[in-house]
Design a protein around this motif. Sequence first.
Motif, mmCIF file in Angstrom:
data_model
loop_
_atom_site.group_PDB
_atom_site.id
_atom_site.type_symbol
_atom_site.label_atom_id
_atom_site.label_comp_id
_atom_site.label_asym_id
_atom_site.label_seq_id
_atom_site.Cartn_x
_atom_site.Cartn_y
_atom_site.Cartn_z
ATOM 1 N N LEU A 13 0.834 -1.199 0.000
ATOM 2 C CA LEU A 13 0.000 0.000 0.000
ATOM 3 C C LEU A 13 0.872 1.254 0.000
ATOM 4 O O LEU A 13 0.611 2.204 -0.748
ATOM 5 C CB LEU A 13 -0.921 0.001 1.221
ATOM 6 C CG LEU A 13 -1.817 1.223 1.387
ATOM 7 C CD1 LEU A 13 -2.765 1.370 0.208
ATOM 8 C CD2 LEU A 13 -2.584 1.129 2.699
ATOM 9 N N GLN A 14 1.925 1.264 0.796
ATOM 10 C CA GLN A 14 2.827 2.417 0.837
ATOM 11 C C GLN A 14 3.514 2.629 -0.509
ATOM 12 O O GLN A 14 3.642 3.770 -0.978
ATOM 13 C CB GLN A 14 3.887 2.238 1.931
ATOM 14 C CG GLN A 14 3.325 2.271 3.327
ATOM 15 C CD GLN A 14 2.707 3.615 3.654
ATOM 16 O OE1 GLN A 14 3.273 4.660 3.340
ATOM 17 N NE2 GLN A 14 1.547 3.599 4.277
ATOM 18 N N LEU A 15 3.950 1.546 -1.135
ATOM 19 C CA LEU A 15 4.589 1.651 -2.444
ATOM 20 C C LEU A 15 3.616 2.215 -3.482
ATOM 21 O O LEU A 15 3.961 3.092 -4.270
ATOM 22 C CB LEU A 15 5.122 0.297 -2.896
ATOM 23 C CG LEU A 15 6.252 -0.299 -2.057
ATOM 24 C CD1 LEU A 15 6.577 -1.702 -2.542
ATOM 25 C CD2 LEU A 15 7.484 0.580 -2.063
ATOM 26 N N ARG A 16 2.394 1.693 -3.483
ATOM 27 C CA ARG A 16 1.387 2.163 -4.445
ATOM 28 C C ARG A 16 1.075 3.631 -4.228
ATOM 29 O O ARG A 16 1.008 4.425 -5.191
ATOM 30 C CB ARG A 16 0.104 1.340 -4.343
ATOM 31 C CG ARG A 16 -0.949 1.779 -5.373
ATOM 32 C CD ARG A 16 -2.214 0.943 -5.312
ATOM 33 N NE ARG A 16 -2.834 0.899 -4.011
ATOM 34 C CZ ARG A 16 -3.631 1.861 -3.508
ATOM 35 N NH1 ARG A 16 -3.891 2.951 -4.209
ATOM 36 N NH2 ARG A 16 -4.167 1.734 -2.315
ATOM 37 N N GLN A 17 0.890 4.034 -2.970
ATOM 38 C CA GLN A 17 0.570 5.434 -2.684
ATOM 39 C C GLN A 17 1.700 6.355 -3.133
ATOM 40 O O GLN A 17 1.449 7.420 -3.705
ATOM 41 C CB GLN A 17 0.286 5.619 -1.193
ATOM 42 C CG GLN A 17 -1.035 5.023 -0.787
ATOM 43 C CD GLN A 17 -1.290 5.079 0.706
ATOM 44 O OE1 GLN A 17 -0.374 5.267 1.521
ATOM 45 N NE2 GLN A 17 -2.543 4.908 1.097
ATOM 46 N N ARG A 18 2.939 5.963 -2.898
ATOM 47 C CA ARG A 18 4.085 6.779 -3.321
ATOM 48 C C ARG A 18 4.141 6.864 -4.844
ATOM 49 O O ARG A 18 4.355 7.938 -5.412
ATOM 50 C CB ARG A 18 5.375 6.188 -2.752
ATOM 51 C CG ARG A 18 6.633 6.836 -3.217
ATOM 52 C CD ARG A 18 6.802 8.226 -2.669
ATOM 53 N NE ARG A 18 8.116 8.721 -3.053
ATOM 54 C CZ ARG A 18 8.635 9.839 -2.668
ATOM 55 N NH1 ARG A 18 7.950 10.624 -1.851
ATOM 56 N NH2 ARG A 18 9.821 10.200 -3.066
ATOM 57 N N ARG A 19 3.944 5.707 -5.519
ATOM 58 C CA ARG A 19 3.967 5.697 -6.983
ATOM 59 C C ARG A 19 2.909 6.633 -7.543
ATOM 60 O O ARG A 19 3.174 7.456 -8.431
ATOM 61 C CB ARG A 19 3.738 4.265 -7.502
ATOM 62 C CG ARG A 19 3.623 4.192 -9.029
ATOM 63 C CD ARG A 19 3.371 2.785 -9.508
ATOM 64 N NE ARG A 19 2.169 2.170 -8.993
ATOM 65 C CZ ARG A 19 0.929 2.423 -9.404
ATOM 66 N NH1 ARG A 19 0.703 3.319 -10.359
ATOM 67 N NH2 ARG A 19 -0.103 1.788 -8.884
ATOM 68 N N GLU A 20 1.696 6.540 -7.019
ATOM 69 C CA GLU A 20 0.601 7.381 -7.492
ATOM 70 C C GLU A 20 0.868 8.855 -7.193
ATOM 71 O O GLU A 20 0.568 9.719 -8.013
ATOM 72 C CB GLU A 20 -0.718 6.916 -6.878
ATOM 73 C CG GLU A 20 -1.174 5.572 -7.431
ATOM 74 C CD GLU A 20 -2.406 5.020 -6.742
ATOM 75 O OE1 GLU A 20 -2.802 5.548 -5.675
ATOM 76 O OE2 GLU A 20 -2.975 4.038 -7.263
ATOM 77 N N ALA A 21 1.434 9.148 -6.016
ATOM 78 C CA ALA A 21 1.748 10.531 -5.660
ATOM 79 C C ALA A 21 2.789 11.117 -6.612
ATOM 80 O O ALA A 21 2.790 12.327 -6.878
ATOM 81 C CB ALA A 21 2.250 10.612 -4.221
ATOM 82 N N MET A 22 3.647 10.263 -7.143
ATOM 83 C CA MET A 22 4.665 10.705 -8.096
ATOM 84 C C MET A 22 4.119 10.757 -9.521
ATOM 85 O O MET A 22 4.827 11.149 -10.444
ATOM 86 C CB MET A 22 5.877 9.776 -8.040
ATOM 87 C CG MET A 22 6.643 9.867 -6.728
ATOM 88 S SD MET A 22 7.999 8.670 -6.612
ATOM 89 C CE MET A 22 9.141 9.336 -7.848
#
Length: 98
Positions: free
Chosen positions: A13-22
């Motif tokens: 979830l943290q990886l996905r959120q960071r990817r989407e934020a970028m």
Amino acid sequence: MTDTVRFAEDLGLQLRQRREAMGLSKKDLAERAGKVREVIYRLESGEESTISSLMAVLRALGLTMRLERAGLPTMEEIAERFNRDEDADEDTGGGHAA
């Protein structure tokens, strides 16, 4: 981002959120990390992957990992985890019959 990760799904979830934020697609992130898109799918869903793949994805996202001594999960963390699992079951129609 300094969230505590106790389960593979939390990391995903943290990886996905960071990817989407970028503003990156899974394909974009895979290319930046030098990995195939399947690696991104697996990591974001909390599935098995290699440490080298995880480290490459973290680098591509501009993240590092810090290890620290862990205590037992709090009751709130456990409750949140089980609530998230129940929500996923309801979303996929895998809920329990009444």
